[in-house]
Design a protein around this motif. Structure first.
Motif, PDB file in Angstrom:
ATOM      1  N   LEU A  16       0.810  -1.215   0.000  1.00 14.46           N
ATOM      2  CA  LEU A  16       0.000   0.000   0.000  1.00 14.46           C
ATOM      3  C   LEU A  16       0.847   1.270   0.000  1.00 14.46           C
ATOM      4  N   HIS A  17       1.915   1.307   0.793  1.00 18.74           N
ATOM      5  CA  HIS A  17       2.716   2.538   0.764  1.00 18.74           C
ATOM      6  C   HIS A  17       3.476   2.658  -0.556  1.00 18.74           C
ATOM      7  N   SER A  18       3.788   1.518  -1.182  1.00 16.37           N
ATOM      8  CA  SER A  18       4.426   1.566  -2.501  1.00 16.37           C
ATOM      9  C   SER A  18       3.461   2.133  -3.541  1.00 16.37           C
ATOM     10  N   TYR A  19       2.215   1.718  -3.434  1.00 17.07           N
ATOM     11  CA  TYR A  19       1.168   2.216  -4.335  1.00 17.07           C
ATOM     12  C   TYR A  19       0.992   3.722  -4.194  1.00 17.07           C
ATOM     13  N   MET A  20       0.968   4.215  -2.957  1.00 20.82           N
ATOM     14  CA  MET A  20       0.814   5.654  -2.757  1.00 20.82           C
ATOM     15  C   MET A  20       2.059   6.414  -3.203  1.00 20.82           C
ATOM     16  N   ASP A  21       3.230   5.892  -2.871  1.00 28.76           N
ATOM     17  CA  ASP A  21       4.472   6.551  -3.287  1.00 28.76           C
ATOM     18  C   ASP A  21       4.547   6.663  -4.809  1.00 28.76           C
ATOM     19  N   LEU A  22       4.189   5.586  -5.496  1.00 25.93           N
ATOM     20  CA  LEU A  22       4.244   5.588  -6.956  1.00 25.93           C
ATOM     21  C   LEU A  22       3.234   6.564  -7.538  1.00 25.93           C
ATOM     22  N   LEU A  23       2.046   6.631  -6.948  1.00 20.47           N
ATOM     23  CA  LEU A  23       1.029   7.557  -7.440  1.00 20.47           C
ATOM     24  C   LEU A  23       1.495   9.004  -7.303  1.00 20.47           C
ATOM     25  N   VAL A  24       2.055   9.345  -6.138  1.00 19.04           N
ATOM     26  CA  VAL A  24       2.551  10.710  -5.924  1.00 19.04           C
ATOM     27  C   VAL A  24       3.693  11.016  -6.887  1.00 19.04           C
ATOM     28  N   GLN A  25       4.626  10.090  -7.013  1.00 16.21           N
ATOM     29  CA  GLN A  25       5.760  10.289  -7.909  1.00 16.21           C
ATOM     30  C   GLN A  25       5.299  10.475  -9.355  1.00 16.21           C
ATOM     31  N   THR A  26       4.382   9.633  -9.795  1.00 14.88           N
ATOM     32  CA  THR A  26       3.880   9.705 -11.171  1.00 14.88           C
ATOM     33  C   THR A  26       3.196  11.040 -11.437  1.00 14.88           C
ATOM     34  N   CYS A  27       2.336  11.454 -10.517  1.00 14.64           N
ATOM     35  CA  CYS A  27       1.615  12.718 -10.692  1.00 14.64           C
ATOM     36  C   CYS A  27       2.571  13.909 -10.705  1.00 14.64           C
ATOM     37  N   HIS A  28       3.456  13.975  -9.732  1.00 13.77           N
ATOM     38  CA  HIS A  28       4.301  15.157  -9.587  1.00 13.77           C
ATOM     39  C   HIS A  28       5.336  15.278 -10.703  1.00 13.77           C
TER      40      HIS A  28
ATOM     41  N   PHE B 203      -3.515  20.179   6.674  1.00 10.72           N
ATOM     42  CA  PHE B 203      -2.575  20.203   5.557  1.00 10.72           C
ATOM     43  C   PHE B 203      -1.582  21.359   5.707  1.00 10.72           C
ATOM     44  N   LYS B 204      -2.071  22.529   6.077  1.00  9.46           N
ATOM     45  CA  LYS B 204      -1.191  23.689   6.245  1.00  9.46           C
ATOM     46  C   LYS B 204      -0.203  23.476   7.383  1.00  9.46           C
ATOM     47  N   LEU B 205      -0.644  22.778   8.417  1.00 11.84           N
ATOM     48  CA  LEU B 205       0.200  22.552   9.583  1.00 11.84           C
ATOM     49  C   LEU B 205       1.367  21.625   9.274  1.00 11.84           C
ATOM     50  N   HIS B 206       1.157  20.671   8.372  1.00  9.40           N
ATOM     51  CA  HIS B 206       2.170  19.643   8.127  1.00  9.40           C
ATOM     52  C   HIS B 206       2.788  19.705   6.733  1.00  9.40           C
ATOM     53  N   SER B 207       2.541  20.788   5.998  1.00  8.60           N
ATOM     54  CA  SER B 207       3.138  20.928   4.671  1.00  8.60           C
ATOM     55  C   SER B 207       3.464  22.396   4.419  1.00  8.60           C
ATOM     56  N   HIS B 208       3.992  22.677   3.248  1.00  6.17           N
ATOM     57  CA  HIS B 208       4.358  24.046   2.897  1.00  6.17           C
ATOM     58  C   HIS B 208       3.683  24.415   1.576  1.00  6.17           C
ATOM     59  N   GLY B 209       2.893  25.472   1.597  1.00  5.51           N
ATOM     60  CA  GLY B 209       2.235  25.919   0.377  1.00  5.51           C
ATOM     61  C   GLY B 209       0.888  25.252   0.161  1.00  5.51           C
ATOM     62  N   GLN B 210       0.273  25.555  -0.977  1.00  8.83           N
ATOM     63  CA  GLN B 210      -1.055  25.040  -1.287  1.00  8.83           C
ATOM     64  C   GLN B 210      -1.033  23.599  -1.777  1.00  8.83           C
ATOM     65  N   ASN B 211       0.113  23.137  -2.218  1.00  4.84           N
ATOM     66  CA  ASN B 211       0.250  21.749  -2.662  1.00  4.84           C
ATOM     67  C   ASN B 211       1.686  21.303  -2.422  1.00  4.84           C
ATOM     68  N   GLN B 212       1.985  20.068  -2.819  1.00  2.09           N
ATOM     69  CA  GLN B 212       3.336  19.531  -2.638  1.00  2.09           C
ATOM     70  C   GLN B 212       3.933  19.073  -3.967  1.00  2.09           C
ATOM     71  N   LEU B 213       3.580  19.790  -5.031  1.00  2.00           N
ATOM     72  CA  LEU B 213       4.044  19.412  -6.364  1.00  2.00           C
ATOM     73  C   LEU B 213       5.570  19.403  -6.486  1.00  2.00           C
ATOM     74  N   MET B 214       6.242  20.158  -5.622  1.00  7.09           N
ATOM     75  CA  MET B 214       7.703  20.200  -5.685  1.00  7.09           C
ATOM     76  C   MET B 214       8.342  18.925  -5.131  1.00  7.09           C
ATOM     77  N   GLN B 215       7.550  18.119  -4.419  1.00  8.65           N
ATOM     78  CA  GLN B 215       8.068  16.836  -3.935  1.00  8.65           C
ATOM     79  C   GLN B 215       7.982  15.816  -5.067  1.00  8.65           C
ATOM     80  N   LEU B 216       9.058  15.642  -5.788  1.00  7.04           N
ATOM     81  CA  LEU B 216       9.055  14.750  -6.943  1.00  7.04           C
ATOM     82  C   LEU B 216       9.261  13.286  -6.562  1.00  7.04           C
ATOM     83  N   ARG B 217       9.577  13.038  -5.311  1.00  8.21           N
ATOM     84  CA  ARG B 217       9.788  11.681  -4.793  1.00  8.21           C
ATOM     85  C   ARG B 217      10.796  10.897  -5.628  1.00  8.21           C
ATOM     86  N   GLU B 218      11.886  11.569  -5.974  1.00 10.69           N
ATOM     87  CA  GLU B 218      12.951  10.901  -6.718  1.00 10.69           C
ATOM     88  C   GLU B 218      13.749   9.948  -5.836  1.00 10.69           C
TER      89      GLU B 218
END
Length: 362
Positions: free
Chosen positions: A133-145, A187-202
């Motif tokens: 499950l965490h691999s599935y989420m990691d891959l989804l975030v990486q693919t999108c970003h 979300f604001k408390l635990h992240s920076h900005g309106q989204n996390q698109l800069m996290q490319l999960r490379e």
């Protein structure tokens, strides 16, 4: 619904009605015709929807790309085609979404006949920290970003929300409008900005093995009883015209009902043994436990009238029918809509006949 004598698929009919009556009004109010596409299994389905969107925009003289859709990656097959799904939707894409329970249930749907895909007790052994499950989420975030697309998390508890933020999601789906503000604050408390698109999960590399490996663990009596209760109560809610309900302090819906009935079906099929005492999970055991749970289920739905009791008994019979079938019914809600037990139950309610209970069929 028939159009020119031909049955129209429900999603297309709903889409057409909304677009014809509301799309331009939504655009005028600085919103738009935004959708989420569930149960997508292949990029070919995304391509079909894209063609439908283009055709509709042209037909209604609307700006190209004004229709947006988020695809729920809730089928294991789709997790291998996320790049292609984003590509097919292109300017119509609003990103991809994670759904832990529908996704987990899809393993039973697609591979449930195989012992190497036996899914253990979800109440004890299945959570977002498990490798598949965490691999599935990691891959989804990486693919999108990588593509500049948004990745969103599902409707889940607070702890899971924090895990999703850490994984890099850009927002969440919610089932209640009142949850929007607290989720935004979280979300604001635990992240920076309106989204996390800069996290490319490379930093991650996800393999096919990562996506397909099942977590270790067995089956407990508590987990079996809980799955039976959730499955029955969802059907009862469905018969009452509701899509979600509360049980033991948790919000349950079609997603948790899917994983619940899927696990019970799979455990019966493979005759797994309970960790508690080695008892084999059989059709007879599940039927007996469903009967034992009746008083608890009556309390859960605040059963007061003969109609309430009839509806609950119908839900039990339908649940047993679904989990005791030799072949796995692909989608619970489709089965409830089309199966004659559901239709006959509705007919009985309309005619005031509440003295008979449909029997489970194998």
């Amino acid at each position: 619904m028939l159009v020119n004598g031909r049955e129209v698929p429900g999603p297309l009919f709903d889409f057409g009605l909304l677009m014809f009556h509301n799309a331009k009004l939504l655009l005028q109010n600085q919103s738009g015709p935004f959708f989420y596409l569930s149960k997508v299994e292949s990029y070919m389905e995304a391509r079909l929807w894209s063609q439908i969107f283009f055709w509709t925009e042209k037909k209604l003289s609307m700006p190209t790309g004004c229709i947006k859709a988020t695809v729920l990656i809730e089928c294991v097959l789709a997790s291998f085609e996320m790049e292609e799904i984003l590509y097919e939707l292109k300017e119509h894409s609003a990103g991809l979404n994670c759904g832990i329970w529908d996704y987990s249930a899809s393993f039973v749907n697609k591979f449930g006949h195989r012992t190497d895909f036996l899914l253990p007790d979800r109440s004890k052994y299945v959570d977002m920290e498990k490798r598949f499950l965490h691999s599935y989420m990691d891959l989804l975030v990486q693919t999108c970003h990588r593509r500049g697309a948004l990745a969103t998390g599902g409707m889940a508890a607070l702890l899971l929300k924090l895990l999703e933020i850490k994984a890099g999601v850009d927002g969440f789906m919610v089932y209640d409008m009142d949850l929007i503000e607290p989720m935004q604050k979280l979300f604001k408390l635990h992240s920076h900005g309106q989204n996390q698109l800069m996290q490319l999960r490379e930093d991650i590399t996800v393999t096919a093995e990562d996506l397909l490996i099942m977590p270790a663990g067995g089956v407990t009596l508590y987990g079996l009883r809980y799955n039976i209760a959730v499955g029955v109560l969802f059907i009862e809610a469905w018969l009452s015209g509701r899509g979600h309900f509360f049980y033991l302090g948790k919000v349950e819906d079609s997603a948790t009902a899917e994983i619940s009935r899927s696990q019970v079906w799979q455990w019966i099929r493979h005759q797994v043994r309970l960790e508690d005492d080695g008892t084999v999970v059989t059709r007879a055991l599940v039927s007996s436990l469903a009967e034992d749970l009746m008083e608890d289920l009556k309390l859960a739905i605040h059963c007061q009238t003969s109609s309430d009791q009839q509806r609950l008994m119908t839900a039990v019979a339908m649940f047993l029918e679904i989990v005791q079938k030799n072949d796995f019914p692909e989608f619970l809600t489709t089965y409830l809509n089309l199966d004659h037990t559901f239709l006959s139950s509705q007919s009985q309610h309309e005619n005031g006949q509440t003295d008979t209970v449909p029997k489970a069929r194998l």
